[in-house]
Design a protein around this motif. Structure first.
Motif, PDB file in Angstrom:
ATOM      1  N   LEU A  10       5.867   5.883  -9.144  1.00 38.48           N
ATOM      2  CA  LEU A  10       6.863   5.086  -8.408  1.00 38.48           C
ATOM      3  C   LEU A  10       7.621   5.924  -7.383  1.00 38.48           C
ATOM      4  CD1 LEU A  10       8.810   2.512 -10.607  1.00 38.48           C
ATOM      5  CD2 LEU A  10       7.686   2.152  -8.411  1.00 38.48           C
ATOM      6  N   TYR A  18       6.422   8.393  -5.658  1.00 36.58           N
ATOM      7  CA  TYR A  18       5.562   8.882  -4.577  1.00 36.58           C
ATOM      8  C   TYR A  18       5.733   7.986  -3.344  1.00 36.58           C
ATOM      9  CZ  TYR A  18       1.307   9.581  -1.866  1.00 36.58           C
ATOM     10  OH  TYR A  18       0.427   9.795  -0.834  1.00 36.58           O
ATOM     11  N   PRO A  35       3.952   6.793  -0.102  1.00 42.25           N
ATOM     12  CA  PRO A  35       2.648   6.862   0.575  1.00 42.25           C
ATOM     13  C   PRO A  35       2.811   7.091   2.077  1.00 42.25           C
ATOM     14  CG  PRO A  35       3.152   4.601  -0.062  1.00 42.25           C
ATOM     15  CD  PRO A  35       4.230   5.457  -0.634  1.00 42.25           C
ATOM     16  N   ARG A  43       1.371   5.731   4.588  1.00 38.20           N
ATOM     17  CA  ARG A  43       1.452   4.488   5.372  1.00 38.20           C
ATOM     18  C   ARG A  43       2.035   3.395   4.495  1.00 38.20           C
ATOM     19  NH1 ARG A  43      -2.214   1.237   7.056  1.00 38.20           N
ATOM     20  NH2 ARG A  43      -3.859   1.852   5.600  1.00 38.20           N
ATOM     21  N   PRO A  93       1.256  -0.383   4.609  1.00 34.28           N
ATOM     22  CA  PRO A  93       0.673  -1.594   5.175  1.00 34.28           C
ATOM     23  C   PRO A  93       1.586  -2.797   4.916  1.00 34.28           C
ATOM     24  CG  PRO A  93      -0.725  -0.665   3.424  1.00 34.28           C
ATOM     25  CD  PRO A  93       0.383   0.291   3.659  1.00 34.28           C
ATOM     26  N   GLY A 100      13.860  -8.517  -2.195  1.00 32.86           N
ATOM     27  CA  GLY A 100      13.793  -8.688  -3.647  1.00 32.86           C
ATOM     28  C   GLY A 100      13.196  -7.481  -4.355  1.00 32.86           C
ATOM     29  N   SER A 106       9.939  -5.319  -3.261  1.00 28.66           N
ATOM     30  CA  SER A 106       9.561  -5.707  -1.898  1.00 28.66           C
ATOM     31  C   SER A 106       9.336  -4.483  -1.005  1.00 28.66           C
ATOM     32  CB  SER A 106      10.629  -6.624  -1.289  1.00 28.66           C
ATOM     33  OG  SER A 106      11.875  -5.960  -1.250  1.00 28.66           O
ATOM     34  N   LYS A 128      11.668  -1.806  -0.582  1.00 28.58           N
ATOM     35  CA  LYS A 128      12.889  -1.268   0.050  1.00 28.58           C
ATOM     36  C   LYS A 128      12.956   0.253  -0.063  1.00 28.58           C
ATOM     37  CE  LYS A 128      15.609  -3.618  -2.683  1.00 28.58           C
ATOM     38  NZ  LYS A 128      14.563  -4.301  -3.457  1.00 28.58           N
ATOM     39  N   THR A 129      12.711   0.745  -1.287  1.00 27.23           N
ATOM     40  CA  THR A 129      12.802   2.192  -1.503  1.00 27.23           C
ATOM     41  C   THR A 129      11.700   2.902  -0.727  1.00 27.23           C
ATOM     42  OG1 THR A 129      13.814   1.881  -3.666  1.00 27.23           O
ATOM     43  CG2 THR A 129      12.777   4.009  -3.267  1.00 27.23           C
ATOM     44  N   ALA A 130      10.470   2.390  -0.828  1.00 25.80           N
ATOM     45  CA  ALA A 130       9.348   3.022  -0.128  1.00 25.80           C
ATOM     46  C   ALA A 130       9.597   3.030   1.386  1.00 25.80           C
ATOM     47  CB  ALA A 130       8.049   2.279  -0.454  1.00 25.80           C
ATOM     48  N   ASP A 149      19.800   1.110  -3.889  1.00 25.99           N
ATOM     49  CA  ASP A 149      20.434   0.319  -4.952  1.00 25.99           C
ATOM     50  C   ASP A 149      21.938   0.251  -4.751  1.00 25.99           C
ATOM     51  OD1 ASP A 149      18.016  -0.298  -6.201  1.00 25.99           O
ATOM     52  OD2 ASP A 149      18.020   1.565  -7.340  1.00 25.99           O
ATOM     53  N   ARG A 159      19.477  -5.301  -2.976  1.00 32.84           N
ATOM     54  CA  ARG A 159      18.559  -6.289  -3.519  1.00 32.84           C
ATOM     55  C   ARG A 159      19.123  -7.701  -3.269  1.00 32.84           C
ATOM     56  NH1 ARG A 159      17.001  -5.012  -9.558  1.00 32.84           N
ATOM     57  NH2 ARG A 159      16.017  -3.148  -8.731  1.00 32.84           N
ATOM     58  N   VAL A 194      -1.889  -4.189   0.166  1.00 29.61           N
ATOM     59  CA  VAL A 194      -1.111  -3.060  -0.372  1.00 29.61           C
ATOM     60  C   VAL A 194      -1.848  -2.425  -1.552  1.00 29.61           C
ATOM     61  CG1 VAL A 194       1.011  -2.466  -1.618  1.00 29.61           C
ATOM     62  CG2 VAL A 194       1.138  -3.900   0.433  1.00 29.61           C
ATOM     63  N   TYR A 206      -4.960  -0.493  -0.541  1.00 32.23           N
ATOM     64  CA  TYR A 206      -4.590   0.787   0.061  1.00 32.23           C
ATOM     65  C   TYR A 206      -4.189   1.792  -1.010  1.00 32.23           C
ATOM     66  CZ  TYR A 206      -1.756   4.227   2.574  1.00 32.23           C
ATOM     67  OH  TYR A 206      -1.214   5.397   3.050  1.00 32.23           O
TER      68      TYR A 206
HETATM   69  N1  LIG Z   1       3.765  -1.872   1.975  1.00 34.35           N
HETATM   70  C1  LIG Z   1       3.507  -1.060   0.953  1.00 34.35           C
HETATM   71  N2  LIG Z   1       2.448  -0.208   0.991  1.00 34.35           N
HETATM   72  C2  LIG Z   1       2.173   0.623  -0.029  1.00 34.35           C
HETATM   73  N3  LIG Z   1       2.889   0.679  -1.163  1.00 34.35           N
HETATM   74  C3  LIG Z   1       3.960  -0.158  -1.282  1.00 34.35           C
HETATM   75  C4  LIG Z   1       4.318  -1.049  -0.237  1.00 34.35           C
HETATM   76  N4  LIG Z   1       5.396  -1.765  -0.629  1.00 34.35           N
HETATM   77  C5  LIG Z   1       5.707  -1.337  -1.845  1.00 34.35           C
HETATM   78  N5  LIG Z   1       4.866  -0.361  -2.252  1.00 34.35           N
HETATM   79  C6  LIG Z   1       4.879   0.325  -3.554  1.00 34.35           C
HETATM   80  O1  LIG Z   1       5.258  -0.653  -4.511  1.00 34.35           O
HETATM   81  C7  LIG Z   1       6.155  -0.118  -5.468  1.00 34.35           C
HETATM   82  C8  LIG Z   1       7.460  -0.894  -5.426  1.00 34.35           C
HETATM   83  O2  LIG Z   1       8.090  -0.702  -4.177  1.00 34.35           O
HETATM   84  P1  LIG Z   1       9.608  -0.209  -4.060  1.00 34.35           P
HETATM   85  O3  LIG Z   1      10.002   0.600  -5.243  1.00 34.35           O
HETATM   86  O4  LIG Z   1       9.794   0.418  -2.728  1.00 34.35           O
HETATM   87  O5  LIG Z   1      10.348  -1.621  -4.103  1.00 34.35           O
HETATM   88  P2  LIG Z   1      11.915  -1.916  -4.107  1.00 34.35           P
HETATM   89  O6  LIG Z   1      12.138  -3.043  -3.152  1.00 34.35           O
HETATM   90  O7  LIG Z   1      12.668  -0.660  -3.862  1.00 34.35           O
HETATM   91  O8  LIG Z   1      12.143  -2.439  -5.596  1.00 34.35           O
HETATM   92  P3  LIG Z   1      13.501  -2.448  -6.464  1.00 34.35           P
HETATM   93  O9  LIG Z   1      14.293  -3.650  -6.010  1.00 34.35           O
HETATM   94  O10 LIG Z   1      13.028  -2.573  -7.869  1.00 34.35           O
HETATM   95  O11 LIG Z   1      14.223  -1.154  -6.196  1.00 34.35           O
HETATM   96  C9  LIG Z   1       6.306   1.357  -5.103  1.00 34.35           C
HETATM   97  O12 LIG Z   1       5.373   2.114  -5.842  1.00 34.35           O
HETATM   98  C10 LIG Z   1       5.956   1.384  -3.622  1.00 34.35           C
HETATM   99  O13 LIG Z   1       5.454   2.650  -3.221  1.00 34.35           O
END
Ligand SMILES: Nc1ncnc2c1ncn2[C@@H]1O[C@H](COP(=O)(O)OP(=O)(O)OP(=O)(O)O)[C@@H](O)[C@H]1O
Ligand SMILES: [Mg+2]
Length: 239
Positions: free
Chosen positions: A15, A17, A19, A21, A23, A55, A58, A60-62, A142, A179, A213, A216
């Motif tokens: 979680l 890591y 990536p 790109r 997509p 949500g 979705s 956000k963190t990535a 968060d 969120r 996603v 990828y």
């Molecule tokens: N467009 C994307 N391409 C590749 N990986 C993705 C993409 N969107 C999300 N991910 C992967 O999906 C997982 C969930 O995404 P992320 O943690 O960024 O969501 P979040 O919106 O921050 O969730 P939360 O509300 O629980 O904090 C992570 O492992 C993230 O790397």
């Protein structure tokens, strides 16, 4: 450890890591860059900020991490002393004070926690940035917990920090990651109007998005031939 027949690198599914790109979030990455790009052209004279909402899961963190890493690299390549600092407000129990301590510690490890209030600490942070000639993109992940615990005061303080200091170069650029966009309603009028136009909303992933996603991420982490496209579709369908 033996060579896995399934994983190329299991850590690439972690979680934490980020990536290379993202997509289906390329447009949002581009929007963020265009919002902060003025820093590169006129460092010190602009103070962009952003709110990223979406949500659970979705991206956000990535998205904010990817943007921060890339933007830091770009700013440094242009000769700016620039740092992206990512803090998790939830882990810091939504305390503005703790968030600021953590932020300062990323610049000066071991910075003491005692002897300040949040507002004093914010002023010290600004002085520190000035002394170090440093620009900081501060990602408050968060941030829901910060708003719930402390109301609008910290958001107000962070977004309007330079208002009473017109002479001071702009060095601190906050990104609030939320969120629940409904929490924005609790912000006072002045703060809201300041943030309006800086909000990036992540729409929910649809089935096609999920498939792309997942394909990828699987291609990064898993050996080809170790999974079926059908399996990816099934997982996307269930998500
Ligand atoms: N467009 C994307 N391409 C590749 N990986 C993705 C993409 N969107 C999300 N991910 C992967 O999906 C997982 C969930 O995404 P992320 O943690 O960024 O969501 P979040 O919106 O921050 O969730 P939360 O509300 O629980 O904090 C992570 O492992 C993230 O790397
Ligand atoms: Mg997240």
């Amino acid at each position: 450890m033996g060579v896995s027949r399934i994983f190329k690198d299991e850590s690439l599914l972690d979680l934490s890591y980020v990536p290379p790109r993202l997509p289906r979030r390329e447009e949002e990455l581009r929007i963020l860059r265009s919002m902060f790009e003025p820093i590169l052209r006129k460092p010190g004279s602009v103070a962009p900020r952003a709110v990223v909402t979406g949500g659970i899961g979705s991206g956000k963190t990535a998205l904010t991490q990817r943007f921060g890493i890339d933007f830091e690299k770009e700013a440094r390549a242009r000769g700016l002393n620039f740092k992206c600092i990512h803090v998790n407000c939830q882990i810091l129990r939504g305390s503005f004070f703790m968030i600021l301590v953590e932020t300062v510690r990323r610049i000066i490890p071991g910075f003491p926690r005692r002897g300040f209030g949040a507002n004093e600490l914010l002023d010290s942070l600004l002085e520190l940035l000035e002394d170090e000639n440093l620009y900081v993109l501060l990602i408050l992940d968060d941030a829901d917990s910060l708003l719930v615990k402390e109301g609008s005061a910290p958001v107000y303080a962070l977004t309007r920090v330079y208002e009473s200091k017109p002479e001071m170069p702009r060095r601190l650029f906050p990104v609030f990651v939320l969120r629940d966009p409904g929490l924005m309603r609790d912000l006072n009028h002045a703060t809201l109007s300041y943030l309006r136009g800086s909000i990036v909303k992540l729409r929910k992933y649809g089935l096609d998005d999920m498939i792309e996603v997942l394909e990828y991420r699987a291609s990064l982490a898993l050996r080809s031939g170790s999974y079926l496209d059908r399996t990816i579709r099934l997982i996307a369908d269930m998500a």
